[in-house]
Scaffold this active site. Sequence first.
Site, mmCIF file in Angstrom:
data_model
loop_
_atom_site.group_PDB
_atom_site.id
_atom_site.type_symbol
_atom_site.label_atom_id
_atom_site.label_comp_id
_atom_site.label_asym_id
_atom_site.label_seq_id
_atom_site.Cartn_x
_atom_site.Cartn_y
_atom_site.Cartn_z
ATOM 1 N N SER A 6 87.078 -66.136 -12.850
ATOM 2 C CA SER A 6 85.530 -65.484 -11.872
ATOM 3 C C SER A 6 85.184 -66.999 -12.775
ATOM 4 O O SER A 6 84.408 -66.529 -13.909
ATOM 5 C CB SER A 6 85.201 -64.500 -11.749
ATOM 6 O OG SER A 6 83.139 -64.140 -11.268
ATOM 7 N N ASN A 78 77.570 -62.498 -6.169
ATOM 8 C CA ASN A 78 78.749 -61.280 -5.369
ATOM 9 C C ASN A 78 79.717 -61.794 -5.880
ATOM 10 O O ASN A 78 80.464 -59.872 -5.757
ATOM 11 C CB ASN A 78 79.045 -62.055 -4.630
ATOM 12 C CG ASN A 78 77.028 -62.463 -4.219
ATOM 13 O OD1 ASN A 78 76.422 -60.776 -4.310
ATOM 14 N ND2 ASN A 78 76.389 -63.276 -2.670
ATOM 15 N N GLU A 79 80.655 -61.876 -6.805
ATOM 16 C CA GLU A 79 82.049 -61.954 -6.699
ATOM 17 C C GLU A 79 82.734 -61.085 -7.659
ATOM 18 O O GLU A 79 83.201 -60.414 -7.902
ATOM 19 C CB GLU A 79 82.713 -63.409 -8.094
ATOM 20 C CG GLU A 79 83.967 -63.852 -7.447
ATOM 21 C CD GLU A 79 84.237 -65.593 -7.958
ATOM 22 O OE1 GLU A 79 84.566 -66.272 -6.679
ATOM 23 O OE2 GLU A 79 84.447 -65.817 -8.794
ATOM 24 N N MET A 80 81.392 -61.128 -9.116
ATOM 25 C CA MET A 80 81.332 -60.109 -9.799
ATOM 26 C C MET A 80 81.036 -58.810 -9.536
ATOM 27 O O MET A 80 81.723 -58.137 -9.902
ATOM 28 C CB MET A 80 80.177 -60.354 -11.128
ATOM 29 C CG MET A 80 80.628 -59.544 -12.392
ATOM 30 S SD MET A 80 79.111 -59.608 -13.247
ATOM 31 C CE MET A 80 79.377 -60.855 -14.427
#
Length: 339
Positions: A6, A78-80
């Site tokens: 990420s 958002n990914e986190m």
Amino acid sequence: MKIFISHSSKNKDYGNALVELLRGVGINEDEIIFTSNIAYGIPIGQNIYNWLKSQITEKPFVIYLLSKEYYASIACLNEMGAAWVIENEHAMLFTPNFDLSSKEFQNGAIDPREIGFYIDDEERLLSFIQHLDKYFSVSKNSIIVNQKLKQYLEEIARIKGNNAKTIPVVETFNNLKTKDEILNKEIEKPITKINEPSKIESQNINDLYSKLVSDILAGKLKDEEIILLHYVSETGRLKLMTGWQLQTEIDNIKVWEEINEIDNILSRNYETVIRKFEFRGYTEVSAVTSSNNPKEVKLKSEIEAQILDLPKEIKEKINLIIENNPVKPKKEEWPDLPF
């Protein structure tokens, strides 16, 4: 399980270096997800968000490559958050200039009290690679791992140096008023080059390192002693086993000699070379047994700081010694005759 990196696309150079390290230590191509490189990214024809969602829900091992740019990206956050909700196995790696006291990091989804490390921290990287061995097939050959780690650290230093090149220009525009002043100021500033030094005199070296270089050029060190320096420099093994661990190091050297097609002059004389380095004052004990006996030594910090970037003259001498000590062909063994 896969490894999902990420990251912010602005840090893709650091990410690519990390991918090469992971591949180098044995992790397969199809076990890595890194969207900034087409070879490890989103398959053609897939919906970006649906595909990423499916990958995260499969619980990959997530490497958060944290930086100022990461926390400035809504997509990254958002990914986190998505990965954090799924409670994936993860590790935090920081880009070299990331500020751990930043408000974004301290108040983010990931607990800032968890142990993370900077991507150029050699000791933590070795521990991290060992940790990955719990989930992936990592090479057991310590020489290969150290060689790949050395190459990775050199690449990180290069990227870091390139990123720093813009800093003097920014400071100049902040501090000067006119175009002429800017041009004159830039002319006055010496340009720092990262090129390999062509002369020993051009290096800022301390007395102990200078003594080592002088001894080598004066022919005071035997071939096996110089080959040990080459072994340390090429493998990145700044700590060497001795005492009851002596044979393990010798076995590692034998593998390295075989790979590099060098005669076993170092593995045969390793114990003697270590003693000579001790008497010359080049090494110091770095680890002891419960009985306080040495089990590991390291080059003193004055030499250690320079050993991975030896001057051109020394490298030429090493190459000459290597050429003069090729691996000897094995003697042909005749089978026992019946008479």
